[in-house]
Scaffold this motif. Structure first.
Motif, PDB file in Angstrom:
ATOM      1  N   ARG A 144      26.021  50.833  43.622  1.00 41.87           N
ATOM      2  CA  ARG A 144      26.243  49.708  44.528  1.00 41.87           C
ATOM      3  C   ARG A 144      24.877  49.142  44.894  1.00 41.87           C
ATOM      4  N   LEU A 145      24.618  47.919  44.457  1.00 44.23           N
ATOM      5  CA  LEU A 145      23.325  47.269  44.636  1.00 44.23           C
ATOM      6  C   LEU A 145      23.406  46.259  45.772  1.00 44.23           C
ATOM      7  N   SER A 146      22.539  46.400  46.765  1.00 46.02           N
ATOM      8  CA  SER A 146      22.438  45.455  47.887  1.00 46.02           C
ATOM      9  C   SER A 146      21.109  44.730  47.775  1.00 46.02           C
ATOM     10  N   VAL A 147      21.163  43.405  47.845  1.00 46.62           N
ATOM     11  CA  VAL A 147      19.990  42.564  47.631  1.00 46.62           C
ATOM     12  C   VAL A 147      19.872  41.564  48.767  1.00 46.62           C
ATOM     13  N   ASP A 148      18.664  41.406  49.303  1.00 45.26           N
ATOM     14  CA  ASP A 148      18.333  40.357  50.270  1.00 45.26           C
ATOM     15  C   ASP A 148      17.264  39.474  49.646  1.00 45.26           C
ATOM     16  N   ARG A 202       9.261  36.427  43.275  1.00 43.50           N
ATOM     17  CA  ARG A 202       7.863  36.288  43.715  1.00 43.50           C
ATOM     18  C   ARG A 202       7.489  37.344  44.758  1.00 43.50           C
ATOM     19  N   GLY A 203       8.085  38.522  44.625  1.00 39.89           N
ATOM     20  CA  GLY A 203       7.764  39.620  45.523  1.00 39.89           C
ATOM     21  C   GLY A 203       8.425  39.563  46.876  1.00 39.89           C
ATOM     22  N   THR A 204       9.320  38.625  47.098  1.00 44.68           N
ATOM     23  CA  THR A 204       9.951  38.478  48.411  1.00 44.68           C
ATOM     24  C   THR A 204      11.297  39.182  48.510  1.00 44.68           C
ATOM     25  N   GLY A 205      11.931  39.534  47.398  1.00 47.77           N
ATOM     26  CA  GLY A 205      13.252  40.133  47.423  1.00 47.77           C
ATOM     27  C   GLY A 205      13.232  41.593  47.833  1.00 47.77           C
ATOM     28  N   ILE A 206      14.333  42.045  48.407  1.00 47.56           N
ATOM     29  CA  ILE A 206      14.521  43.440  48.815  1.00 47.56           C
ATOM     30  C   ILE A 206      15.791  43.946  48.146  1.00 47.56           C
ATOM     31  N   ALA A 207      15.688  45.067  47.430  1.00 45.66           N
ATOM     32  CA  ALA A 207      16.833  45.626  46.704  1.00 45.66           C
ATOM     33  C   ALA A 207      16.968  47.108  47.012  1.00 45.66           C
ATOM     34  N   HIS A 208      18.212  47.548  47.123  1.00 42.19           N
ATOM     35  CA  HIS A 208      18.517  48.959  47.372  1.00 42.19           C
ATOM     36  C   HIS A 208      19.835  49.288  46.686  1.00 42.19           C
ATOM     37  N   HIS A 209      19.910  50.454  46.043  1.00 45.50           N
ATOM     38  CA  HIS A 209      21.148  50.834  45.362  1.00 45.50           C
ATOM     39  C   HIS A 209      21.445  52.310  45.598  1.00 45.50           C
ATOM     40  N   VAL A 210      22.745  52.627  45.677  1.00 41.95           N
ATOM     41  CA  VAL A 210      23.229  53.985  45.871  1.00 41.95           C
ATOM     42  C   VAL A 210      24.344  54.244  44.869  1.00 41.95           C
ATOM     43  N   PHE A 211      24.578  55.525  44.597  1.00 44.88           N
ATOM     44  CA  PHE A 211      25.613  55.909  43.643  1.00 44.88           C
ATOM     45  C   PHE A 211      26.993  55.596  44.210  1.00 44.88           C
ATOM     46  N   GLU A 212      27.833  54.928  43.408  1.00 44.17           N
ATOM     47  CA  GLU A 212      29.169  54.541  43.836  1.00 44.17           C
ATOM     48  C   GLU A 212      30.255  55.390  43.206  1.00 44.17           C
ATOM     49  N   GLY A 213      30.147  55.694  41.912  1.00 49.81           N
ATOM     50  CA  GLY A 213      31.161  56.471  41.218  1.00 49.81           C
ATOM     51  C   GLY A 213      31.098  56.225  39.721  1.00 49.81           C
ATOM     52  N   TYR A 214      32.197  56.555  39.046  1.00 50.37           N
ATOM     53  CA  TYR A 214      32.282  56.371  37.601  1.00 50.37           C
ATOM     54  C   TYR A 214      33.354  55.335  37.282  1.00 50.37           C
TER      55      TYR A 214
END
Length: 350
Positions: A144-148, A202-214
């Motif tokens: 699950r990828l969350s992006v700002d 341009r280096g401004t984005g923030i991304a975070h991801h965690v394991f969701e499943g199969y």
């Protein structure tokens, strides 16, 4: 704040544990007559794997004090398993190569870089997803990828994730010029994602991801659209040859760097590999030529460090790491053997 070793033990405190070699994090030490174990600590399953083995390049073992044998590498991996509960080491068909599984490419890159700084010479393969067969169908891990990101980069980020087989779950506009996006992306689609994401935003984005499943296998994900510049002989890289190769793509080496046959010295601007002579010297004659505005200087070289190594690794490539440098090479060093291997693959796909 600082840690200190206590000098006193109260009644009922456990001062030391000995004689249990197989104890692991999450295990419970209980009374034999009243065994009531605590709930186990759950750790996310590994999602990414890569092959890790001894250095098999022609210039291995030249640095003083390096550790190059399979026994030393295996002992180091066994010690890593004691404290790193998210890591798994699986044997392969070769006695000097192992499959290392972890939560993501960053965790594996940290392990490789740590071992490299400790003096180990390694050969690292291309990362891939750890798949499972559920109800007779092939499944792969999904994150699950969350992006700002700022609003102006919304289209670029959406297109970049869509190419990696990701699907959007939600989009929230805060009215402040920033947008929050949530995706479900296969774990293999996030290999090399962070570097491209920072470049596009341009280096401004923030991304975070965690394991969701199969989930069922999402299909083929388009890989890199560029090929490799491969050295076709051993020697030292020359400025004269590198100046002429700059138009072909970006280079990974600097002048006087020792290269060998099969070593990747740059990234081709086209999608195929090219064997190049990067050791070519200018012929010395008694004829002098004056060419104004054309200085014999090679441009800056890209440094394929472990953090960005997954971006340039693809099928047929491996990364060689030693305490002084990180180099890329083809799995098959001989150019003729690589041609025969490509021919066999083409005949099997036909």
């Amino acid at each position: 704040m600082s840690g200190c070793r206590p000098t006193r033990r109260a009644r009922g405190d456990i001062a030391a544990i000995a004689g249990i070699p197989d104890i692991m994090i999450g295990d419970t030490l209980a009374d034999l007559n009243d065994p009531r174990p605590l709930p186990l600590i759950t750790v996310d399953e590994p999602a990414i794997s890569m092959t890790l083995g001894t250095n098999t390049s022609p210039i291995s073992g030249r640095e003083k004090g390096t550790k190059v044998t399979a026994r030393l590498v295996k002992d180091r991996l066994d010690r890593e398993l004691i404290g790193n509960v998210s890591l798994q080491v699986v044997p392969t068909e070769r006695p000097d190569t192992w499959e290392v599984r972890g939560r993501g490419e960053l965790a594996l890159a940290i392990l490789v870089e740590t071992m490299r700084r400790e003096g180990y010479e390694l050969t690292v393969g291309r990362p891939s997803a750890v798949t499972k067969e559920i109800n007779g169908k092939l499944h792969e891990p999904v994150e699950r990828l969350s992006v700002d990101v700022p609003e102006e980069y919304l289209g670029a980020v959406t297109q970049m994730v869509a190419v990696r087989r990701g699907r959007m779950e939600s989009m929230t506009n805060h009215g402040t010029g920033w947008v929050r996006l949530a995706f479900l992306v296969p774990s293999r689609g996030l290999i090399g994602f962070r570097t491209q994401f920072l470049t596009e935003t341009r280096g401004t984005g923030i991304a975070h991801h965690v394991f969701e499943g199969y989930e069922p296998w999402a299909g083929v994900i388009r890989g890199r659209a560029t090929g490799s510049l491969v050295a076709d002989r051993s020697g030292a890289a020359s400025t004269y040859a590198m100046f002429n190769l700059q138009e072909r793509g970006s280079l990974f080496v600097v002048p006087t760097t020792e290269v060998y046959e099969g070593m990747i010295v740059g990234e081709n601007s086209r999608d195929d590999d090219m064997d190049v002579n990067i050791t070519k010297e200018k012929k010395v004659t008694n004829i002098r030529q004056y060419q104004p505005g054309r200085a014999r200087a090679a441009g800056a070289a890209e440094d394929p460090q472990p953090g960005a190594g997954a971006r340039v690794l693809c099928r047929g490539r491996v990364r060689r790491g030693d305490p002084t440098a990180v180099r890329l090479r083809k799995t098959i060093l001989d150019a003729k053997e690589r041609g025969r291997a490509r021919g066999r693959v083409s005949r099997e796909q036909a």
